[in-house]
Design a protein around this motif. Structure first.
Motif, PDB file in Angstrom:
ATOM      1  N   ARG A  14       0.855  -1.227  -0.189  1.00  8.31           N
ATOM      2  CA  ARG A  14      -0.061   0.003   0.111  1.00  8.31           C
ATOM      3  C   ARG A  14       0.851   1.279   0.105  1.00  8.31           C
ATOM      4  O   ARG A  14       0.362   2.124  -0.643  1.00  8.31           O
ATOM      5  CB  ARG A  14      -0.859  -0.024   1.163  1.00  8.31           C
ATOM      6  N   MET A  15       1.919   1.098   0.630  1.00 10.16           N
ATOM      7  CA  MET A  15       2.739   2.312   0.990  1.00 10.16           C
ATOM      8  C   MET A  15       3.349   2.583  -0.342  1.00 10.16           C
ATOM      9  O   MET A  15       3.626   3.693  -0.663  1.00 10.16           O
ATOM     10  CB  MET A  15       3.847   2.100   1.806  1.00 10.16           C
ATOM     11  N   GLN A  16       3.786   1.703  -1.343  1.00 13.23           N
ATOM     12  CA  GLN A  16       4.125   1.885  -2.577  1.00 13.23           C
ATOM     13  C   GLN A  16       3.290   2.324  -3.623  1.00 13.23           C
ATOM     14  O   GLN A  16       3.454   2.271  -4.947  1.00 13.23           O
ATOM     15  CB  GLN A  16       4.877   0.552  -3.062  1.00 13.23           C
ATOM     16  N   GLY A  17       1.999   2.278  -3.229  1.00 21.62           N
ATOM     17  CA  GLY A  17       0.852   2.502  -4.108  1.00 21.62           C
ATOM     18  C   GLY A  17       0.576   1.391  -5.038  1.00 21.62           C
ATOM     19  O   GLY A  17       0.366   1.815  -6.422  1.00 21.62           O
ATOM     20  N   ALA A  18       0.770   0.312  -4.551  1.00 28.08           N
ATOM     21  CA  ALA A  18       0.705  -0.810  -5.689  1.00 28.08           C
ATOM     22  C   ALA A  18      -0.818  -1.143  -6.239  1.00 28.08           C
ATOM     23  O   ALA A  18      -1.743  -0.882  -5.342  1.00 28.08           O
ATOM     24  CB  ALA A  18       1.120  -2.101  -4.722  1.00 28.08           C
ATOM     25  N   SER A  19      -0.978  -1.364  -7.297  1.00 24.26           N
ATOM     26  CA  SER A  19      -2.143  -1.606  -7.885  1.00 24.26           C
ATOM     27  C   SER A  19      -2.679  -3.108  -7.480  1.00 24.26           C
ATOM     28  O   SER A  19      -1.926  -3.687  -6.952  1.00 24.26           O
ATOM     29  CB  SER A  19      -2.520  -1.743  -9.270  1.00 24.26           C
ATOM     30  N   ARG A  20      -3.984  -3.173  -7.617  1.00 28.35           N
ATOM     31  CA  ARG A  20      -4.600  -4.474  -7.091  1.00 28.35           C
ATOM     32  C   ARG A  20      -4.077  -5.719  -7.909  1.00 28.35           C
ATOM     33  O   ARG A  20      -3.632  -6.632  -7.298  1.00 28.35           O
ATOM     34  CB  ARG A  20      -6.248  -4.621  -7.732  1.00 28.35           C
ATOM     35  N   TRP A  21      -3.389  -5.486  -9.264  1.00 29.90           N
ATOM     36  CA  TRP A  21      -2.771  -6.554 -10.070  1.00 29.90           C
ATOM     37  C   TRP A  21      -1.362  -6.854  -9.447  1.00 29.90           C
ATOM     38  O   TRP A  21      -1.015  -7.846  -9.396  1.00 29.90           O
ATOM     39  CB  TRP A  21      -2.942  -6.025 -11.438  1.00 29.90           C
ATOM     40  N   LYS A  22      -0.799  -5.632  -9.250  1.00 33.59           N
ATOM     41  CA  LYS A  22       0.534  -5.791  -8.734  1.00 33.59           C
ATOM     42  C   LYS A  22       0.432  -6.657  -7.319  1.00 33.59           C
ATOM     43  O   LYS A  22       1.373  -7.435  -7.087  1.00 33.59           O
ATOM     44  CB  LYS A  22       1.240  -4.465  -8.552  1.00 33.59           C
ATOM     45  N   THR A  23      -0.386  -6.154  -6.605  1.00 26.82           N
ATOM     46  CA  THR A  23      -0.513  -6.921  -5.148  1.00 26.82           C
ATOM     47  C   THR A  23      -0.815  -8.547  -5.674  1.00 26.82           C
ATOM     48  O   THR A  23      -0.470  -9.241  -4.734  1.00 26.82           O
ATOM     49  CB  THR A  23      -1.386  -6.230  -4.558  1.00 26.82           C
ATOM     50  N   LEU A  24      -1.734  -8.542  -6.547  1.00 28.37           N
ATOM     51  CA  LEU A  24      -1.902 -10.088  -6.778  1.00 28.37           C
ATOM     52  C   LEU A  24      -0.927 -10.942  -7.164  1.00 28.37           C
ATOM     53  O   LEU A  24      -0.475 -11.933  -6.771  1.00 28.37           O
ATOM     54  CB  LEU A  24      -3.205 -10.022  -7.786  1.00 28.37           C
ATOM     55  N   PHE A  25      -0.308 -10.342  -8.163  1.00 28.61           N
ATOM     56  CA  PHE A  25       0.825 -11.026  -8.808  1.00 28.61           C
ATOM     57  C   PHE A  25       2.112 -10.893  -8.121  1.00 28.61           C
ATOM     58  O   PHE A  25       2.988 -12.047  -8.006  1.00 28.61           O
ATOM     59  CB  PHE A  25       1.222 -10.440 -10.205  1.00 28.61           C
ATOM     60  N   LYS A  26       2.704 -10.222  -7.372  1.00 23.47           N
ATOM     61  CA  LYS A  26       3.863 -10.001  -6.714  1.00 23.47           C
ATOM     62  C   LYS A  26       3.585 -10.306  -5.117  1.00 23.47           C
ATOM     63  O   LYS A  26       4.620 -10.725  -4.590  1.00 23.47           O
ATOM     64  CB  LYS A  26       4.273  -8.642  -6.731  1.00 23.47           C
ATOM     65  N   LEU A  27       2.496 -10.410  -4.560  1.00 23.25           N
ATOM     66  CA  LEU A  27       2.171 -10.773  -3.355  1.00 23.25           C
ATOM     67  C   LEU A  27       1.229 -11.937  -3.003  1.00 23.25           C
ATOM     68  O   LEU A  27       1.844 -12.703  -2.570  1.00 23.25           O
ATOM     69  CB  LEU A  27       1.831  -9.544  -2.492  1.00 23.25           C
ATOM     70  N   ARG A  28       0.256 -11.939  -3.317  1.00 20.77           N
ATOM     71  CA  ARG A  28      -0.712 -12.817  -3.173  1.00 20.77           C
ATOM     72  C   ARG A  28      -0.642 -14.146  -3.883  1.00 20.77           C
ATOM     73  O   ARG A  28      -0.489 -15.223  -3.019  1.00 20.77           O
ATOM     74  CB  ARG A  28      -2.400 -12.424  -3.557  1.00 20.77           C
ATOM     75  N   MET A  29      -0.267 -14.111  -4.818  1.00 22.88           N
ATOM     76  CA  MET A  29       0.161 -15.427  -5.650  1.00 22.88           C
ATOM     77  C   MET A  29       1.240 -16.041  -5.091  1.00 22.88           C
ATOM     78  O   MET A  29       1.249 -17.310  -4.949  1.00 22.88           O
ATOM     79  CB  MET A  29      -0.104 -15.141  -7.311  1.00 22.88           C
ATOM     80  N   PRO A  30       2.516 -15.393  -5.029  1.00 16.60           N
ATOM     81  CA  PRO A  30       3.662 -16.130  -4.425  1.00 16.60           C
ATOM     82  C   PRO A  30       3.483 -16.463  -3.156  1.00 16.60           C
ATOM     83  O   PRO A  30       3.907 -17.564  -2.737  1.00 16.60           O
ATOM     84  CB  PRO A  30       4.865 -15.039  -4.568  1.00 16.60           C
TER      85      PRO A  30
END
Lengths: 253, 273
Positions: B166-182
């Motif tokens: 959130r602090m980096q202003g990540a989009s929903r997709w960035k959060t999905l691909f770079k955080l949630r999925m891994p």
């Protein structure tokens, strides 16, 4: 203009005992290039204040200005260091530090590789450790990686939420020196949450003593910069430590 | 069939050899008792053949069993692959909206509770009597653990990590691909471990319903044929082959899963020490 301006911040949580006021019309200014510590007992609202400044927690009333701008516009000027290192376990140190670049892919400025190398060297990482996973690092190394990640976007303001609370004293003072060096080199502003008096005195230009959601007292620290580890063993330091401790007790009455 | 515990001899505090020898002794004792009972009570082989007869049938039928096992293994693997892909895709959909989750979750439960035996005839009408139907049944039976495990992995993300994004202003997709999925890779491995046994069961159930049509002929068809001809020893040999197949797949997925997880966070396992 101050780096951080908080005006009449009010935060209320709804818990089991009904409405609870966590921050009570709190105002605080942090001058540019200064280190201000938020010191107080658990539950006094210091972490909440930091999260409000970071835009991670909403406030019901009041305003936060970063370098005179609203939070939405100034987000890129802030970086947050969490209590736990919060590294992604499947990424190497290098990849963790690169993460903010990947997220803000629009803001890729300059040589990313060189910036990552620079930040990792700044926090004291040997090249042999750059490609280790967090599970292979000690607590202190994880925190160094976390600080490197915060520095990678070259933020003007660092927000730190008890980053060294879980580390032993020796490691803590070594990382305190590291922080002082980083701030001295770059003129960064730092808002630092801690409940360790010695750390607060050693690091800060001034200490905001918090109690029950308010700033009870703003104590300027009289020691000149640059500070070195020897300062901690001087009688002046001990006597000032006593004053802060007394102020902390006073605020709780 | 799927819950065979791995030999964790050293952890149990017993040596390496007893942990191998003890189950073999149990097997020998059961076989002996079985043999004695069949001989003593003069049970006809069509009701209960002697253990030796089953082993003999396994040996004489080995080429048919191997061929049929290979067919069933392929169907199970395809079924498992389909559940992994479709299940993960459904989980991603679920993780993106509480509304989607609330609206669709009851139907996922339905998929889990519907007696597959009851809808298998329907699937045959829709999808024919070939490999596709068998894979479909295998997938339907094994998909639930994938959906539930991966959904929970995608949703239970460390708050600090979410704040960091959130602090980096990540989009929903960035959060999905770079955080949630891994983050949910370990959950997918866990789901696969449960699902692999179910995929074999599903494939065999599918095969039992799909009539043999020459083009497709797995273990289920072999079992149907043996049962129709009262070749009990050969039927039991086919059942043993099913069991071996299940164990093979289970052990492979366990091994592969541990390997992936170790690589994922290097050497220290998933729990960061």
């Amino acid at each position: 203009m101050h780096a951080i301006e908080c005006r009449d911040i009010q935060v209320e949580f709804y818990g089991r005992q009904g409405k609870q006021r966590v921050l009570d019309e709190l105002s605080l200014d942090v001058p540019r290039g200064h280190i201000v510590s938020l010191l107080g007992p658990s539950g006094c609202g210091k972490s909440t204040l930091l999260r409000v400044v970071a835009g991670l927690a909403p406030c019901q009333k009041g305003t936060v200005l970063i370098e005179g701008e609203s939070l939405d516009r100034a987000r890129g000027k802030l970086a947050f260091v969490f209590q736990e290192a919060a590294l992604l376990p499947w990424r190497t140190v290098w990849q963790n530090v690169r993460l903010p670049f990947e997220i803000q892919s629009g803001n890729l400025i300059g040589d990313v590789k060189a910036s990552i190398e620079h930040c990792l060297q700044l926090v004291g990482f040997q090249p042999s450790d750059w490609h280790k996973k967090p599970s292979q690092l000690s607590g202190g190394m994880k925190m160094r990686a976390s600080i490197a990640r915060a520095l990678i976007t070259d933020p003007e303001i660092l927000l730190l939420d008890e980053p060294f609370a879980a580390l032993d004293d020796m490691l803590r003072s070594r990382l305190n020196d590291l922080l002082l060096r980083i701030v001295a080199d770059s003129q960064r502003t730092m808002l630092f949450v801690t409940h360790n008096i010695s750390e607060a005195v050693y690091l800060s230009h001034s200490i905001a003593i918090m109690s029950r959601g308010r700033i009870a007292e703003l104590v300027p620290v009289p020691f000149p910069f640059p500070r070195t580890a020897e300062l901690r063993s001087t009688p002046l330091f001990a006597s000032f430590y006593g004053q802060v401790s007394e102020a902390l007790n006073r605020s709780e009455r | 069939m799927m819950a065979t515990p791995a030999t964790t001899s050293t952890k149990n505090g017993i040596g390496q050899w007893p942990s191998i020898v003890a189950p073999v002794v149990v097997f020998a004792v059961v076989a002996l008792v079985w043999h004695v009972v069949v001989v003593a009570f003069k049970i006809p082989p069509v009701i209960l053949p002697k253990p030796g007869d089953v082993l003999t049938a396994m040996w004489t039928q080995r080429s048919e069993l191997m061929r049929a096992s290979w067919v069933t293994l392929q169907a199970s693997l395809l079924g498992l692959l389909a559940s992994a892909l479709i299940g993960s895709a459904i989980a991603v959909l679920f993780s993106q909206s509480v509304w989607v989750r609330t609206a669709l979750y009851p139907y996922v439960i339905f998929l889990q509770t519907v007696p597959i035996v009851a809808i298998a005839p329907l699937l045959i009408i829709w999808s024919g009597t070939g490999l596709r139907t068998v894979v479909l049944v295998s997938c339907i039976i094994s998909i639930f653990p994938i959906i539930s495990n991966v959904t929970s992995g995608l949703l239970s993300i460390d708050q600090n990590h979410l704040d960091l994004f959130r602090m980096q202003g990540a989009s929903r997709w960035k959060t999905l691909f770079k955080l949630r999925m891994p983050s949910s890779v370990p959950n997918l491995v866990l789901g696969l471990r449960v699902s692999c046994g179910l995929a074999v069961i599903g494939a065999i159930v599918g095969e039992l319903f799909v009539a043999s049509s020459g083009a497709y002929d797995g273990l289920g068809m072999v079992m149907n044929a043996k049962q129709a001809n009262y070749k009990t020893a050969e039927l039991m040999a086919a059942i043993l082959a099913c069991t071996f197949l299940g164990i093979l797949l289970f052990v492979s997925v366990q091994f592969l899963g541990s390997f992936v997880l170790r690589r994922w966070t290097k050497d220290a396992g998933f729990e960061t020490s």
